[in-house]
Scaffold this motif. Structure first.
Motif, PDB file in Angstrom:
ATOM      1  N   LEU A 175       7.189  20.160   9.404  1.00 48.16           N
ATOM      2  CA  LEU A 175       6.122  19.180   9.565  1.00 48.16           C
ATOM      3  C   LEU A 175       5.623  18.795   8.170  1.00 48.16           C
ATOM      4  CD1 LEU A 175       4.204  20.854  12.538  1.00 48.16           C
ATOM      5  CD2 LEU A 175       6.071  19.193  12.609  1.00 48.16           C
ATOM      6  N   VAL A 176       6.144  17.701   7.643  1.00 49.46           N
ATOM      7  CA  VAL A 176       5.951  17.345   6.234  1.00 49.46           C
ATOM      8  C   VAL A 176       4.643  16.543   6.097  1.00 49.46           C
ATOM      9  CG1 VAL A 176       7.048  16.471   4.148  1.00 49.46           C
ATOM     10  CG2 VAL A 176       8.464  17.247   6.070  1.00 49.46           C
ATOM     11  N   THR A 177       3.549  17.266   5.997  1.00 40.94           N
ATOM     12  CA  THR A 177       2.233  16.612   5.905  1.00 40.94           C
ATOM     13  C   THR A 177       2.108  15.765   4.639  1.00 40.94           C
ATOM     14  OG1 THR A 177       1.392  18.695   4.993  1.00 40.94           O
ATOM     15  CG2 THR A 177       0.986  18.278   7.319  1.00 40.94           C
ATOM     16  N   ALA A 178       2.788  16.154   3.559  1.00 47.17           N
ATOM     17  CA  ALA A 178       2.723  15.367   2.324  1.00 47.17           C
ATOM     18  C   ALA A 178       3.242  13.955   2.548  1.00 47.17           C
ATOM     19  CB  ALA A 178       3.521  16.056   1.218  1.00 47.17           C
ATOM     20  N   ALA A 179       4.225  13.796   3.434  1.00 49.63           N
ATOM     21  CA  ALA A 179       4.745  12.465   3.760  1.00 49.63           C
ATOM     22  C   ALA A 179       3.839  11.750   4.747  1.00 49.63           C
ATOM     23  CB  ALA A 179       6.154  12.586   4.332  1.00 49.63           C
ATOM     24  N   ALA A 180       3.386  12.464   5.768  1.00 50.11           N
ATOM     25  CA  ALA A 180       2.543  11.841   6.797  1.00 50.11           C
ATOM     26  C   ALA A 180       1.225  11.343   6.218  1.00 50.11           C
ATOM     27  CB  ALA A 180       2.279  12.840   7.920  1.00 50.11           C
ATOM     28  N   ASN A 181       0.683  12.058   5.242  1.00 48.86           N
ATOM     29  CA  ASN A 181      -0.587  11.652   4.632  1.00 48.86           C
ATOM     30  C   ASN A 181      -0.460  10.397   3.771  1.00 48.86           C
ATOM     31  OD1 ASN A 181      -2.365  13.548   5.716  1.00 48.86           O
ATOM     32  ND2 ASN A 181      -1.871  15.075   4.155  1.00 48.86           N
ATOM     33  N   ARG A 182       0.788   9.990   3.487  1.00 40.27           N
ATOM     34  CA  ARG A 182       1.009   8.738   2.745  1.00 40.27           C
ATOM     35  C   ARG A 182       1.730   7.701   3.616  1.00 40.27           C
ATOM     36  NH1 ARG A 182       1.955   9.198  -3.675  1.00 40.27           N
ATOM     37  NH2 ARG A 182       0.646  10.995  -4.162  1.00 40.27           N
ATOM     38  N   ASP A 183       1.583   7.817   4.911  1.00 38.31           N
ATOM     39  CA  ASP A 183       2.213   6.862   5.822  1.00 38.31           C
ATOM     40  C   ASP A 183       1.408   5.559   5.801  1.00 38.31           C
ATOM     41  OD1 ASP A 183       3.211   5.395   7.954  1.00 38.31           O
ATOM     42  OD2 ASP A 183       3.500   7.157   9.223  1.00 38.31           O
ATOM     43  N   PRO A 184       2.023   4.424   5.408  1.00 35.25           N
ATOM     44  CA  PRO A 184       1.276   3.154   5.360  1.00 35.25           C
ATOM     45  C   PRO A 184       0.826   2.675   6.738  1.00 35.25           C
ATOM     46  CG  PRO A 184       3.615   2.787   4.947  1.00 35.25           C
ATOM     47  CD  PRO A 184       3.409   4.264   4.944  1.00 35.25           C
ATOM     48  N   ASP A 185       1.428   3.193   7.800  1.00 36.64           N
ATOM     49  CA  ASP A 185       0.957   2.847   9.135  1.00 36.64           C
ATOM     50  C   ASP A 185      -0.397   3.493   9.436  1.00 36.64           C
ATOM     51  OD1 ASP A 185       3.184   1.335   9.592  1.00 36.64           O
ATOM     52  OD2 ASP A 185       4.244   2.856  10.756  1.00 36.64           O
ATOM     53  N   ARG A 186      -0.774   4.483   8.634  1.00 35.46           N
ATOM     54  CA  ARG A 186      -2.047   5.185   8.859  1.00 35.46           C
ATOM     55  C   ARG A 186      -3.067   4.876   7.777  1.00 35.46           C
ATOM     56  NH1 ARG A 186      -6.152   6.477   9.811  1.00 35.46           N
ATOM     57  NH2 ARG A 186      -7.055   8.271  10.926  1.00 35.46           N
ATOM     58  N   HIS A 187      -2.596   4.773   6.519  1.00 37.14           N
ATOM     59  CA  HIS A 187      -3.510   4.538   5.394  1.00 37.14           C
ATOM     60  C   HIS A 187      -3.023   3.341   4.589  1.00 37.14           C
ATOM     61  CE1 HIS A 187      -5.795   8.253   5.911  1.00 37.14           C
ATOM     62  NE2 HIS A 187      -4.662   8.893   6.065  1.00 37.14           N
ATOM     63  N   PRO A 188      -3.851   2.329   4.414  1.00 37.66           N
ATOM     64  CA  PRO A 188      -3.458   1.209   3.549  1.00 37.66           C
ATOM     65  C   PRO A 188      -3.332   1.664   2.095  1.00 37.66           C
ATOM     66  CG  PRO A 188      -5.761   1.020   4.214  1.00 37.66           C
ATOM     67  CD  PRO A 188      -5.189   2.160   4.992  1.00 37.66           C
ATOM     68  N   ASP A 189      -2.338   1.085   1.406  1.00 34.49           N
ATOM     69  CA  ASP A 189      -2.122   1.406  -0.012  1.00 34.49           C
ATOM     70  C   ASP A 189      -2.093   2.924  -0.219  1.00 34.49           C
ATOM     71  OD1 ASP A 189      -1.686   0.841  -2.635  1.00 34.49           O
ATOM     72  OD2 ASP A 189      -3.714   0.177  -3.098  1.00 34.49           O
ATOM     73  N   PRO A 190      -1.213   3.630   0.500  1.00 32.93           N
ATOM     74  CA  PRO A 190      -1.296   5.096   0.556  1.00 32.93           C
ATOM     75  C   PRO A 190      -0.931   5.810  -0.735  1.00 32.93           C
ATOM     76  CG  PRO A 190       0.696   4.358   1.647  1.00 32.93           C
ATOM     77  CD  PRO A 190      -0.084   3.117   1.311  1.00 32.93           C
ATOM     78  N   ASP A 191      -0.187   5.144  -1.626  1.00 30.33           N
ATOM     79  CA  ASP A 191       0.208   5.798  -2.873  1.00 30.33           C
ATOM     80  C   ASP A 191      -0.825   5.631  -3.979  1.00 30.33           C
ATOM     81  OD1 ASP A 191       2.674   6.803  -1.905  1.00 30.33           O
ATOM     82  OD2 ASP A 191       3.574   4.822  -2.134  1.00 30.33           O
ATOM     83  N   ARG A 192      -1.982   5.110  -3.606  1.00 26.83           N
ATOM     84  CA  ARG A 192      -3.072   4.956  -4.575  1.00 26.83           C
ATOM     85  C   ARG A 192      -4.114   6.035  -4.330  1.00 26.83           C
ATOM     86  NH1 ARG A 192      -7.294  -0.154  -5.038  1.00 26.83           N
ATOM     87  NH2 ARG A 192      -8.384   0.564  -6.927  1.00 26.83           N
ATOM     88  N   PHE A 193      -4.568   6.675  -5.401  1.00 26.83           N
ATOM     89  CA  PHE A 193      -5.637   7.668  -5.343  1.00 26.83           C
ATOM     90  C   PHE A 193      -6.956   6.929  -5.415  1.00 26.83           C
ATOM     91  CE2 PHE A 193      -8.517  10.720  -7.527  1.00 26.83           C
ATOM     92  CZ  PHE A 193      -8.483  11.735  -6.583  1.00 26.83           C
ATOM     93  N   LEU A 194      -7.723   6.955  -4.324  1.00 28.61           N
ATOM     94  CA  LEU A 194      -8.924   6.139  -4.227  1.00 28.61           C
ATOM     95  C   LEU A 194     -10.041   6.958  -3.599  1.00 28.61           C
ATOM     96  CD1 LEU A 194     -10.081   3.249  -4.620  1.00 28.61           C
ATOM     97  CD2 LEU A 194      -9.345   2.766  -2.272  1.00 28.61           C
ATOM     98  N   VAL A 195     -11.025   7.375  -4.410  1.00 28.07           N
ATOM     99  CA  VAL A 195     -12.067   8.277  -3.914  1.00 28.07           C
ATOM    100  C   VAL A 195     -13.091   7.568  -3.044  1.00 28.07           C
ATOM    101  CG1 VAL A 195     -11.784   9.841  -5.878  1.00 28.07           C
ATOM    102  CG2 VAL A 195     -13.509   8.025  -5.994  1.00 28.07           C
ATOM    103  N   THR A 196     -13.096   6.238  -3.074  1.00 30.66           N
ATOM    104  CA  THR A 196     -14.010   5.482  -2.213  1.00 30.66           C
ATOM    105  C   THR A 196     -13.294   4.954  -0.971  1.00 30.66           C
ATOM    106  OG1 THR A 196     -13.566   3.499  -3.538  1.00 30.66           O
ATOM    107  CG2 THR A 196     -15.521   4.798  -4.108  1.00 30.66           C
ATOM    108  N   ARG A 197     -12.161   5.517  -0.657  1.00 28.97           N
ATOM    109  CA  ARG A 197     -11.404   5.113   0.528  1.00 28.97           C
ATOM    110  C   ARG A 197     -12.284   5.245   1.774  1.00 28.97           C
ATOM    111  NH1 ARG A 197      -5.997   4.466   1.282  1.00 28.97           N
ATOM    112  NH2 ARG A 197      -5.581   5.207  -0.840  1.00 28.97           N
ATOM    113  N   ALA A 198     -12.267   4.224   2.619  1.00 31.94           N
ATOM    114  CA  ALA A 198     -13.139   4.223   3.805  1.00 31.94           C
ATOM    115  C   ALA A 198     -12.751   5.312   4.796  1.00 31.94           C
ATOM    116  CB  ALA A 198     -13.099   2.854   4.481  1.00 31.94           C
ATOM    117  N   ASP A 199     -11.451   5.503   4.984  1.00 28.72           N
ATOM    118  CA  ASP A 199     -10.966   6.508   5.933  1.00 28.72           C
ATOM    119  C   ASP A 199     -10.465   7.705   5.142  1.00 28.72           C
ATOM    120  OD1 ASP A 199      -9.810   8.068   7.878  1.00 28.72           O
ATOM    121  OD2 ASP A 199      -8.418   6.535   8.601  1.00 28.72           O
ATOM    122  N   THR A 200     -11.207   8.796   5.152  1.00 25.31           N
ATOM    123  CA  THR A 200     -10.839   9.983   4.365  1.00 25.31           C
ATOM    124  C   THR A 200     -10.082  11.021   5.197  1.00 25.31           C
ATOM    125  OG1 THR A 200     -12.967  11.037   4.850  1.00 25.31           O
ATOM    126  CG2 THR A 200     -12.830   9.685   2.855  1.00 25.31           C
TER     127      THR A 200
END
Length: 414
Positions: free
Chosen positions: A328-353
């Motif tokens: 279960l590769v959470t490192a990949a799932a946490n950067r899934d663009p279907d779940r998080h917009p612009d997932p490869d960007r580190f953004l501390v003000t991201r609306a969905d944390t």
């Protein structure tokens, strides 16, 4: 094994790579993104396992009762023949770890500790964490000095806090954390040679013997610590046996320090690599908690968890057969663009944390709140009191591990 796949979905051209390939281990995300795009549930002959990389698919897998956490048997199979004689007791200890049990045993073990991880129980450690962070930095963070943030703060801080929380006397901490590190070699797959396996197996036995003796001491003379509090609950010897309790303590000793150490180091690295985000946190210190969540999503302390299919089940058009391994590769799932917009960007003000870094469902990390508190407090002190903190060089090395995302060092200039 024969994999049954969805015949409709086209599979893009894709070249499989070993997850412990040095280049992939150093920066897994380009490959994991390609793997997820290729097929979010993919059978890998190279790893002899299913690799689940899509967010929706991994969420379903985490909730699948047939995706069993009981993988002690397969771990035992990896032990070299010459070390098998030392392995029986060590793997019996692992079999009592909550993370290697399914319901209903998992639920019963978790309930014995649940109250001690509630906010009201751990909030009293906030001042201790801040005090220890400042003390560590006072000794090592000399202005202009190049240091190693992993050795200076990220490793010793969780070790000191978790030892205090468990009730381990300071004079025993060196042996205690040496055993923990060697247990990590066993559980995380770093032990490869027979001698390393023997050392790791014996360290787990030593750790259990030590904690069993500490439990006996706390029964006779309770202190202000986790062991005494759980004993006072009356569950030990009732719903949970003494052996199960001690086995679970070995898990607590190992899991908290390792994961939290990686989280602190990875979060600091991400901030220093993204000065605009660091500047945002300096302007708004209340964002420190958001830094922890975004670091968990963006480059968390672990890359995956492993399950074993207890029976056949379907996942995203694939038939996972009983006995198959599932990564279960959470490192990949946490950067899934279907779940998080612009997932490869580190953004501390991201609306969905939200993220899957602490798991989901019955196996959601019991120590998540404590890990968050330690990491957040460390970041708050570093950001507020060390405005000149910067990276000293841009080459970072990572421990070779399928499971962990762990820096060997993080050179910084204070």
């Amino acid at each position: 094994m024969t994999a049954t796949l969805d015949p409709v979905r086209p599979a893009p051209a894709f070249t499989e790579r070993y997850l412990l390939d040095p280049a992939v281990n150093a920066d897994p995300y380009p490959y994991l993104n390609a793997l997820r795009e290729h097929r979010p549930v993919h059978y890998s002959p190279l790893h002899r396992a299913w690799l689940v990389t899509g967010h929706a698919q991994l969420t379903r897998a985490l909730r699948e009762p047939a995706a069993s956490a009981d993988r002690v048997g397969p771990m035992m199979d990896a032990v070299p023949e010459g070390a098998r004689g030392d392995a029986e007791r060590a793997f019996d200890i692992l079999s009592r770890w909550m993370v290697f049990n399914d319901p209903p045993a998992h639920r019963r073990l978790r309930q014995a500790f649940q109250e001690q991880f509630a906010a009201r129980a751990i909030n009293r450690y906030q001042a201790l964490i801040e005090r220890v962070t400042r003390a560590l930095l006072a000794r090592r963070a000399v202005a202009g000095r190049v240091g190693d943030l992993v050795a200076d703060v990220a490793k010793p801080l969780p070790a000191l806090v978790f030892a205090r929380w468990l009730g381990v006397p300071q004079q025993h901490s060196a042996s205690f954390w040496y055993w923990n590190a060697r247990v990590g070699d066993l559980v995380l797959g770093a032990a490869q040679e027979e001698r390393e396996y023997r050392t790791s197996l014996q360290s787990l036995v030593n750790l259990e013997d030590y904690l069993a003796d500490l439990v006996r001491q706390r029964r006779a003379e309770p202190q202000d610590d986790l062991i005494s509090a759980v004993l006072a609950s009356g569950r030990i010897g009732d719903t949970v046996s003494e052996a199960e309790f001690v086995g679970m303590l070995t898990q607590m000793a190992f899991a908290g320090g390792e994961t939290t150490s990686n989280l602190i180091a990875n979060a600091v690295r991400a901030l220093l690599l993204h000065p605009d985000q660091l500047a945002a946190v300096r302007e708004r210190p209340e964002l420190a908690g958001a830094v922890v969540e975004e670091a968990m999503r963006f480059d968390g302390p672990s890359k995956m968890s492993i399950r074993v299919a207890s029976r056949d089940f379907e996942l995203d058009g694939a038939i996972v057969r009983g006995g198959d391994r599932v990564f279960l590769v959470t490192a990949a799932a946490n950067r899934d663009p279907d779940r998080h917009p612009d997932p490869d960007r580190f953004l501390v003000t991201r609306a969905d944390t939200s993220h899957l870094g602490f798991g989901l469902g019955v196996h959601f990390c019991i120590g998540a709140a404590l890990a968050r508190m330690v990491a957040r407090a460390a970041l708050e002190v570093l950001i507020a009191e060390h405005p000149g903190l910067s990276l000293a060089g841009d080459r970072h090395t990572w421990q070779p591990s399928l499971l962990n995302r762990s820096l060997t060092a993080l050179p910084v200039r204070y």
